[in-house]
Design an enzyme around this catalytic site. Structure first.
Site, PDB file in Angstrom:
ATOM      1  N   LYS A  63       0.814  -1.221   0.000  1.00 20.99           N
ATOM      2  CA  LYS A  63       0.000   0.000   0.000  1.00 20.99           C
ATOM      3  C   LYS A  63       0.856   1.282   0.000  1.00 20.99           C
ATOM      4  O   LYS A  63       0.474   2.277  -0.595  1.00 20.99           O
ATOM      5  CB  LYS A  63      -0.966   0.004   1.193  1.00 20.99           C
ATOM      6  CG  LYS A  63      -2.044  -1.075   1.069  1.00 20.99           C
ATOM      7  CD  LYS A  63      -3.026  -1.036   2.221  1.00 20.99           C
ATOM      8  CE  LYS A  63      -3.946  -2.250   2.160  1.00 20.99           C
ATOM      9  NZ  LYS A  63      -4.958  -2.260   3.209  1.00 20.99           N
ATOM     10  N   ASP A  99     -10.084   1.944   2.426  1.00 20.06           N
ATOM     11  CA  ASP A  99     -10.190   1.301   3.743  1.00 20.06           C
ATOM     12  C   ASP A  99     -10.773   2.308   4.743  1.00 20.06           C
ATOM     13  O   ASP A  99     -11.626   1.962   5.566  1.00 20.06           O
ATOM     14  CB  ASP A  99      -8.807   0.873   4.269  1.00 20.06           C
ATOM     15  CG  ASP A  99      -8.248  -0.327   3.523  1.00 20.06           C
ATOM     16  OD1 ASP A  99      -9.033  -1.163   3.051  1.00 20.06           O
ATOM     17  OD2 ASP A  99      -7.004  -0.417   3.410  1.00 20.06           O
TER      18      ASP A  99
HETATM   19  P1  NDP Z   1       0.278  -4.192  10.550  1.00 24.45           P
HETATM   20  O1  NDP Z   1       1.213  -5.327  10.476  1.00 24.45           O
HETATM   21  O2  NDP Z   1       0.547  -2.969   9.759  1.00 24.45           O
HETATM   22  O3  NDP Z   1       0.119  -3.731  12.121  1.00 24.45           O
HETATM   23  C1  NDP Z   1       0.011  -4.612  13.122  1.00 24.45           C
HETATM   24  C2  NDP Z   1      -0.205  -3.868  14.483  1.00 24.45           C
HETATM   25  O4  NDP Z   1      -0.722  -4.828  15.378  1.00 24.45           O
HETATM   26  C3  NDP Z   1       1.039  -3.291  15.123  1.00 24.45           C
HETATM   27  O5  NDP Z   1       0.702  -2.092  15.766  1.00 24.45           O
HETATM   28  C4  NDP Z   1       1.450  -4.358  16.149  1.00 24.45           C
HETATM   29  O6  NDP Z   1       2.077  -3.847  17.307  1.00 24.45           O
HETATM   30  C5  NDP Z   1       0.106  -4.897  16.551  1.00 24.45           C
HETATM   31  N1  NDP Z   1       0.135  -6.302  16.955  1.00 24.45           N
HETATM   32  C6  NDP Z   1       0.411  -7.391  16.174  1.00 24.45           C
HETATM   33  N2  NDP Z   1       0.286  -8.524  16.898  1.00 24.45           N
HETATM   34  C7  NDP Z   1      -0.092  -8.150  18.139  1.00 24.45           C
HETATM   35  C8  NDP Z   1      -0.383  -8.853  19.344  1.00 24.45           C
HETATM   36  N3  NDP Z   1      -0.313 -10.197  19.397  1.00 24.45           N
HETATM   37  N4  NDP Z   1      -0.765  -8.147  20.418  1.00 24.45           N
HETATM   38  C9  NDP Z   1      -0.856  -6.806  20.369  1.00 24.45           C
HETATM   39  N5  NDP Z   1      -0.571  -6.070  19.278  1.00 24.45           N
HETATM   40  C10 NDP Z   1      -0.195  -6.738  18.175  1.00 24.45           C
HETATM   41  O7  NDP Z   1      -1.130  -4.777  10.218  1.00 24.45           O
HETATM   42  P2  NDP Z   1      -2.315  -4.131   9.360  1.00 24.45           P
HETATM   43  O8  NDP Z   1      -2.689  -2.827   9.939  1.00 24.45           O
HETATM   44  O9  NDP Z   1      -1.946  -4.192   7.928  1.00 24.45           O
HETATM   45  O10 NDP Z   1      -3.486  -5.201   9.574  1.00 24.45           O
HETATM   46  C11 NDP Z   1      -4.020  -5.436  10.849  1.00 24.45           C
HETATM   47  C12 NDP Z   1      -5.284  -6.290  10.745  1.00 24.45           C
HETATM   48  O11 NDP Z   1      -6.293  -5.617  10.008  1.00 24.45           O
HETATM   49  C13 NDP Z   1      -5.084  -7.647  10.050  1.00 24.45           C
HETATM   50  O12 NDP Z   1      -5.664  -8.622  10.890  1.00 24.45           O
HETATM   51  C14 NDP Z   1      -5.855  -7.498   8.759  1.00 24.45           C
HETATM   52  O13 NDP Z   1      -6.393  -8.755   8.362  1.00 24.45           O
HETATM   53  C15 NDP Z   1      -6.941  -6.520   9.147  1.00 24.45           C
HETATM   54  N6  NDP Z   1      -7.532  -5.742   8.017  1.00 24.45           N
HETATM   55  C16 NDP Z   1      -8.893  -5.736   7.835  1.00 24.45           C
HETATM   56  C17 NDP Z   1      -9.476  -4.979   6.820  1.00 24.45           C
HETATM   57  C18 NDP Z   1     -10.961  -5.030   6.595  1.00 24.45           C
HETATM   58  O14 NDP Z   1     -11.408  -4.630   5.525  1.00 24.45           O
HETATM   59  N7  NDP Z   1     -11.747  -5.488   7.546  1.00 24.45           N
HETATM   60  C19 NDP Z   1      -8.659  -4.139   5.912  1.00 24.45           C
HETATM   61  C20 NDP Z   1      -7.245  -4.192   6.199  1.00 24.45           C
HETATM   62  C21 NDP Z   1      -6.724  -4.971   7.218  1.00 24.45           C
HETATM   63  P3  NDP Z   1       3.669  -3.511  17.349  1.00 24.45           P
HETATM   64  O15 NDP Z   1       3.830  -2.163  16.710  1.00 24.45           O
HETATM   65  O16 NDP Z   1       4.004  -3.489  18.809  1.00 24.45           O
HETATM   66  O17 NDP Z   1       4.372  -4.613  16.622  1.00 24.45           O
END
Ligand code: NDP
Length: 263
Positions: A63, A99
């Site tokens: 993206k 989004d």
């Molecule tokens: P990113 O990888 O960009 O971000 C992940 C974030 O989640 C980070 O802030 C990370 O924290 C945190 N994180 C990951 N694992 C954990 C955990 N076990 N406990 C606490 N915090 C955690 O992900 P995206 O933003 O790209 O996607 C996130 C979710 O959104 C996915 O599940 C995706 O499927 C969903 N999604 C849904 C959409 C929809 O249309 N409904 C559209 C786009 C995405 P840290 O910074 O500390 O690592």
């Protein structure tokens, strides 16, 4: 015939081809939507042009590449600096972030929401926080680590890591982390979640199913929603761009939601 596609890696799991093809077919639009596994984000624009696409969706992890490679970026995507939709217009690639708009539409049924707590600080959190801020919601963000908080702080959003957070009252809590995607983990420590859920009205998870977070929110008697409508509505807005506003939104929603439910 117009050709559309989704670029991602992985891309096999994406429901976008299903939603778009079902709407294209039922609205009798002469088009077809495919999926493309891309190895190198730098090649996105070349591939788009080589395949003579009319439009495309972009998913993880491209993206930000799409934002850089677009000839012009419109709307809230300019602030988010990430796009999930590219449309060919007079030979130029125009980029949008649907989004953000999809999320906003998907919470329209939540009444009297003023303050929102976002869990997570990744790409989805950026899109959601930015559109909510634009729409004048009071936005706070809570993330596991400090690393990704700068974007939010620079945008005037109160952003904290778990260690720094002090409980306040929020109307809506949104999980944007991937915690709960493949397991029963919670997106933040349970004591923090219990405190914020106790005082909130609504809980939302961008993951498309009932996660441990939503189950906990239900125990606190909140109204809950998963990410299916966000998925649907980001697709509806993208379809509207692809087909240059030819169809009523209601009709696009009808066919795309049917595709998601039935297949
Ligand atoms: P990113 O990888 O960009 O971000 C992940 C974030 O989640 C980070 O802030 C990370 O924290 C945190 N994180 C990951 N694992 C954990 C955990 N076990 N406990 C606490 N915090 C955690 O992900 P995206 O933003 O790209 O996607 C996130 C979710 O959104 C996915 O599940 C995706 O499927 C969903 N999604 C849904 C959409 C929809 O249309 N409904 C559209 C786009 C995405 P840290 O910074 O500390 O690592």
């Amino acid at each position: 015939m117009k050709l559309f596609a989704i670029f991602g890696n992985p891309v096999k799991h994406s429901k976008s081809p299903l939603m778009h093809n079902y709407a294209l077919k039922n609205l009798k639009y002469n088009g077809c939507y495919t999926r493309i596994l891309l190895e190198d984000g730098e090649k996105l624009k070349d591939e788009f042009l080589k395949l003579k696409l009319s439009g495309a969706n972009i998913t993880v992890p491209f993206k930000e590449d799409a934002y850089r490679l677009a000839d012009e970026v419109r709307g809230v995507a300019k602030k988010i600096k990430a796009i999930n939709t590219l449309v060919l217009e007079d030979g130029k690639l125009i980029g949008y972030n649907t989004d953000a708009g999809g999320f906003l539409k998907s919470i329209s049924e939540f009444k009297k929401v003023k303050s929102v707590l976002i869990l997570g600080a990744g790409g989805t959190a950026k899109a959601i926080a930015t559109i909510l801020k634009e729409e004048k919601f009071s936005v706070t963000l809570l993330n596991r680590s400090k690393n990704r908080l700068d974007y939010f702080k620079d945008s005037g959003i109160n952003a904290y890591s778990w260690n720094e957070f002090k409980t306040q009252k929020f109307d809506l809590i949104v999980n944007t982390t991937s915690a709960g995607l493949d397991d029963d983990s919670l997106p933040a420590p349970k004591d923090i979640l219990d405190e914020v859920l106790k005082n909130a009205k609504y809980a939302y998870d961008v993951i498309y199913k009932e996660t441990a977070f939503l189950k906990l929110a239900k125990e606190h008697n909140l109204i809950v929603k998963n990410g299916l409508d966000m998925l649907l509505l980001q697709g509806v807005i993208a379809f509207d761009y692809f087909t240059k506003q030819k169809f009523k939104e209601k009709k696009i929603v009808k066919y795309m939601s049917k595709a998601l439910k039935e297949f």
